[in-house]
Motif scaffolding. Sequence first.
Motif, mmCIF file in Angstrom:
data_model
loop_
_atom_site.group_PDB
_atom_site.id
_atom_site.type_symbol
_atom_site.label_atom_id
_atom_site.label_comp_id
_atom_site.label_asym_id
_atom_site.label_seq_id
_atom_site.Cartn_x
_atom_site.Cartn_y
_atom_site.Cartn_z
ATOM 1 N N LEU A 197 -5.508 9.347 -4.436
ATOM 2 C CA LEU A 197 -4.885 9.588 -3.560
ATOM 3 C C LEU A 197 -5.487 9.923 -1.991
ATOM 4 O O LEU A 197 -5.053 10.048 -0.866
ATOM 5 N N GLU B 235 0.656 -1.104 -0.163
ATOM 6 C CA GLU B 235 0.001 -0.004 0.036
ATOM 7 C C GLU B 235 0.899 1.333 -0.112
ATOM 8 O O GLU B 235 0.327 2.142 -0.618
ATOM 9 N N ARG C 7 1.016 4.189 -2.931
ATOM 10 C CA ARG C 7 0.813 5.513 -2.756
ATOM 11 C C ARG C 7 1.799 6.208 -3.349
ATOM 12 O O ARG C 7 1.770 7.449 -3.980
#
Length: 235
Positions: free
Chosen positions: A198, A120, A124
Amino acid sequence: MSALDAARAELALAVLYLNKAEARDKICRAIQYGSKFLSNGEPGTAQNVDKSTSLARKVFRLFKFINDLHGLISPSAPGTPLPLILLGKSKNALLSTFLFLDQFVWLGRTGIYKNKERTELIGRISLFCWMGSSICTTLVEIGELGRLSASMKKLEKELKNSDKYKNEQYQSKLQKSNERSLALIKAGIDIVVAVGLLQLAPKKVTPRVTGAFGFVSSLISCYQLLPAPPKAKTS
């Protein structure tokens, strides 16, 4: 040209278009963001299509980072101002990093790489790189459009006593201006999509907004990849 010949020509263009991995990727992207728009982040069939298509697209992008890595080390066009060169190289570096890191995201989401938290985090970081490359693209296109506009005005003065639209040089510059304007619009849309993915502004850029902008951006990409139609033969 008969109707059958015309149909063959159209099908040949369709085959040429669909043989491109990039074109198939962008078609899948349109499906992905269209599904995101329909689901609005809610569980269901549309969200399942969104997630499965997103994962499938990552296969199309394996080793694609090499393209922008090559662009990063390639010489720039002669006469390009230094600020535009730096922005262009920054775009290549950021996009190459995004595509490189995206491979690890694919490994994590398929279960090959087991560290979910790190997957994860890498995801990002890769999205921030993509947003940065879209910002650089926006600035490059604005700068290049300014240069094109100045050269077109100069050419217009030289052609003031003739029809500028019959001049091949002017037509070429006009076509480039239209292409760069479309690329500018797409880059601006992609910035909004990155903000949505995001969740930097979750109240304003909702999953539905992200899906709508991503779908439009995908359609623009599909259009940009269309092969040029064959020129009619003159007898």
